[in-house]
Design a protein around this motif. Structure first.
Motif, PDB file in Angstrom:
ATOM      1  N   HIS A 413      22.067  -7.779  -6.461  1.00 37.99           N
ATOM      2  CA  HIS A 413      23.336  -8.713  -7.009  1.00 37.99           C
ATOM      3  C   HIS A 413      23.198  -8.875  -8.351  1.00 37.99           C
ATOM      4  N   PHE A 449      28.917 -16.051  -8.706  1.00 36.48           N
ATOM      5  CA  PHE A 449      29.688 -16.795  -7.955  1.00 36.48           C
ATOM      6  C   PHE A 449      30.813 -16.052  -7.326  1.00 36.48           C
ATOM      7  N   HIS A 452      30.144 -13.802  -4.323  1.00 37.00           N
ATOM      8  CA  HIS A 452      29.746 -14.548  -3.248  1.00 37.00           C
ATOM      9  C   HIS A 452      31.465 -14.857  -2.604  1.00 37.00           C
ATOM     10  N   ARG A 485      26.550 -15.145   0.150  1.00 33.60           N
ATOM     11  CA  ARG A 485      25.533 -14.223  -1.013  1.00 33.60           C
ATOM     12  C   ARG A 485      24.997 -15.717  -1.833  1.00 33.60           C
ATOM     13  N   LEU A 486      25.721 -16.720  -1.542  1.00 34.83           N
ATOM     14  CA  LEU A 486      25.400 -18.107  -2.214  1.00 34.83           C
ATOM     15  C   LEU A 486      25.178 -19.072  -1.391  1.00 34.83           C
ATOM     16  N   GLY A 495      23.134 -20.697  -7.610  1.00 34.85           N
ATOM     17  CA  GLY A 495      23.526 -19.818  -6.865  1.00 34.85           C
ATOM     18  C   GLY A 495      22.583 -19.576  -5.683  1.00 34.85           C
ATOM     19  N   ILE A 496      21.219 -19.440  -5.918  1.00 35.73           N
ATOM     20  CA  ILE A 496      20.073 -19.425  -4.892  1.00 35.73           C
ATOM     21  C   ILE A 496      19.159 -20.247  -5.551  1.00 35.73           C
ATOM     22  N   GLN A 504      19.432 -12.841  -0.180  1.00 34.41           N
ATOM     23  CA  GLN A 504      21.070 -12.560  -0.265  1.00 34.41           C
ATOM     24  C   GLN A 504      21.249 -10.909   0.193  1.00 34.41           C
ATOM     25  N   TRP A 634      32.907 -24.738  -1.880  1.00 32.76           N
ATOM     26  CA  TRP A 634      31.445 -24.434  -2.261  1.00 32.76           C
ATOM     27  C   TRP A 634      30.974 -25.162  -3.501  1.00 32.76           C
TER      28      TRP A 634
END
Length: 672
Positions: A413, A449, A452, A485-486, A495-496, A504, A634
């Protein structure tokens, strides 16, 4: 005239015969009253319940229990009798799910008041498990009870905050008591004044039970038990309180208590265990006084504040306990990997990665209200639904989502994988490549971002098409599994969450992206078109799926028009494969699939290039109006005034669309 002559003859008879006649007449009156009472009782829901349910239901007979729970919740229950109930206070059948006899009147409401004697009937090894709620959470409560009885745990009680729930649970054989709360029977909504009232009722309830001398495992109804927790709690007899938490970063990698010094998440009162020690009783009294003095204090915040009056030092080197509150209370924090929150279970799957068996899951960290909680439990195949839920009118429609391997698995990622995804998006709507390149360079700070968003939007277009087909065919759409992904949270994050075990990409709950509560809400058809039912992605794998649905299945393979047998004609049996042309219009779908109205499940091999669009402009406008409201936001990018980004169901029609937050307060609105 005959009746009058009879009376005159009776009065002229001897006293002995007068007495006999009187007894006979009284007997006839009493018998008639009994017969009419029995007839009346047979027409009450209680009698209907007993006809549906076997009186010999026991926790060891799951088939009958499941049948018992499938009575419609819309049925009215028999009114509470005002007749005094003689004898000892014992208002429930011996075993959970045993239905009271149909000719038995419900005991008076006062018999369901909370007393030590009433609680004593449910206690085992001095422990009672308690939840509570109002009638709006009836299905959650039945799920909660069913999961416990499946684990052969029966020492529990359900507190009813309205009399409608007392009656309903009594007639289902669930041990219930009346909290005397006089609560509304509808869903009150998080954060509302009534929600805070429910929080105060929890503390009042604890303050009432602890003086009885029993240990209390108190939990919310929006959680389920997956493993008997009592042996685990018994491992820590020295604790005054064992509480769950909102911790999302593991402090231990086994099933020990969390390391209290490393816990940064709030203590969560959705699951906590109390022992009737002086320190625990003093804490709950102080907590109750705090909440009653200020009805704006959230019960969980108050609990955390009181415990942090004094936190530390450790009680010893081994137990994991910490002194809290008054410096005497011994507190332990349950590991979030196995007493799971909505994040550690549904997002991180922490228990899987640590090879542990979860005891419970609480539907926190979610974004769809009560409907979102229910949908999450359904996705995990934990929720108890009646058979008709799995067999909706019109049948089901499902499809196999198509996700390129490169989007899902290739690379790390990082910037490279980001540009791979951007290039895929470029091919979709063909913006100027130079613009994309420079835009990407400028936005490297937000690269993850965009990764995602591009990844999700690829799925969104397929779901939009599937919703349109489901609307055309009047079928309920089985939503596909969603990959993200996020993470989604309500505060800025990278994001994480750093230190968490989120992988992810990860399979994310539907409420991470979709407004589940809106999807399930009845919207005016004249403005939003016909309702489109949805079901969770796991439904067709659920063991509760009825045989008549499992055995009525049609696979549909999309094909290129003009190739062999690609004309939509039916030349196979149900359960075989029907070839259906790509790029079909509304009329083609209606013509072909109207032949399969009796088929319960139609499964499309793909929806890519399946549907060219509506021919009826008015119908299309109403459909667009509906599904635009299905997607949410989001959240949230750090270090900027407005951090959330709106999903857009029709992003592909806007060449300049970019996954960026609103640039001003005036732009901060959904793309309706």
């Amino acid at each position: 005239m005959g009746w009058r002559n009879g009376c005159e003859e009776l009065t002229q008879s001897k006293p002995l015969f007068l007495t006999i006649y009187s007894v006979v007449i009284i007997g006839i009156v009493v018998s008639s009253f009994y017969v009419f009472s029995a007839i009346y009782s047979s027409n009450t829901p209680a009698a209907h319940s007993s006809a549906w349910l076997s009186s010999s239901i026991s926790p060891e007979d799951p088939h009958h229990i499941e049948q018992a729970l499938n009575i419609s919740q819309s049925e009215k229950v028999q009114n509470v009798s005002t007749t005094p109930s003689p004898g000892k206070q014992n208002v429930w059948p011996t075993s959970v799910w045993d239905i009271p006899p149909s000719n038995k009147r419900m005991p008076p409401l006062k018999d369901f008041r909370l007393t030590k004697q009433l609680v004593q009937q449910r206690v085992k090894d001095n422990v009672v498990i308690v939840t509570f709620g109002n009638y709006a959470f009836m299905d959650f409560i039945l799920t909660w009870v069913k999961k416990l009885t499946d684990l052969e745990v029966s020492n529990f009680l359900v507190g009813a905050m309205d009399t409608k729930l007392v009656e309903a649970l009594y007639w289902k054989g669930v041990p219930v008591f009346d909290m005397g709360s006089h609560m509304s029977t509808v869903d009150v909504g998080w954060g509302s004044p009534t929600f805070h009232k429910m929080g105060r009722e929890k503390v009042i309830l604890l303050d009432s039970i602890l003086p009885f001398g029993f240990e209390v495992l108190m939990c919310d109804t929006d959680m389920v038990w997956l493993k008997n927790p009592l042996p685990y709690l018994a491992r820590y007899p020295g604790a005054d309180i064992l509480t769950s938490s909102d911790q999302v970063i593991p402090t231990v990698v086994d099933d020990r208590l969390e390391i209290w010094q490393e816990v940064s998440g709030a203590y969560n009162i959705g699951i906590f265990h109390w022992r009737p020690t002086e320190s625990a009783k003093n804490l709950v009294k102080k907590w109750k006084e705090m909440l009653l003095a200020d009805d704006k204090i959230w019960d969980q915040s108050g609990f955390n504040d009181i415990l942090h009056n004094q936190l530390g030092p450790s009680v010893d080197d081994d137990s994991g306990f910490v002194f809290a509150f008054d410096g005497k209370l011994k507190l332990g924090i349950l590991p979030a990997s196995i007493f799971c929150s909505g994040h550690t279970y549904f997002v991180q799957a922490m228990y899987q990665q640590l090879r542990l068996e979860p005891y419970a899951v609480h539907t926190t960290f979610q974004y769809g209200g009560t409907e979102g909680k229910r949908h999450r439990l359904r996705e995990a195949m934990f929720f108890l639904d009646p058979p008709e839920y799995y067999n909706p009118p019109g049948g089901l429609l499902s499809f196999k989502p198509s996700i390129p391997k490169s989007l899902l698995l290739s690379g790390e990622h990082n910037v490279d994988s980001h540009f791979t995804l951007i290039n895929h998006q470029v091919y979709t709507y063909r913006p100027d490549p130079i613009h994309v390149f420079f835009y990407g360079i400028l936005m490297l700070r937000f690269v993850i971002f965009f990764t995602h968003f591009i990844f999700f939007l690829f799925q969104m277009k397929q779901i939009r098409t599937a919703l349109a087909i489901a609307s055309l065919l009047n079928r309920t759409l089985v939503m596909p599994p969603l990959w993200c992904r996020l993470d989604r949270l309500w505060f800025p994050h990278p994001g994480i969450l750093e230190g968490s075990m989120t992988r992810q990409p990860f399979l994310c709950p539907l409420d991470h992206v979709f407004e589940v509560n809106i999807m399930l809400k009845k919207l005016p058809e004249e403005e939003f078109g016909p309702e489109i039912g949805i079901r969770e992605y796991s439904m067709l794998d659920n063991p509760s799926l009825p045989p008549e649905v499992k055995n009525s299945w049609l696979d549909v393979q999309l094909c290129k028009e003009g190739t062999q047998d690609c004309d939509g004609s039916y030349n196979t049996t149900v359960g075989g494969v029907l070839k259906f042309p790509k790029h079909s219009n509304e009329e083609m779908f209606m013509k072909v699939f109207s032949l399969f109205n009796d088929v319960k499940v139609i499964k499309l091999s793909s929806v890519q290039d399946a549907f060219t669009g509506f021919t009826n402009k008015e119908r299309e406008d109403r459909f667009r109006n509906r599904v635009k409201r299905y997607v949410g936001i989001w959240c949230c990018m750090p270090d900027i005034p407005i951090g959330h980004i709106y999903y857009d169901m029709y992003w592909d029609e806007k060449p300049e669309w970019k996954p960026i937050p609103p640039q001003s307060p005036e732009d901060d609105h959904p793309p309706f």
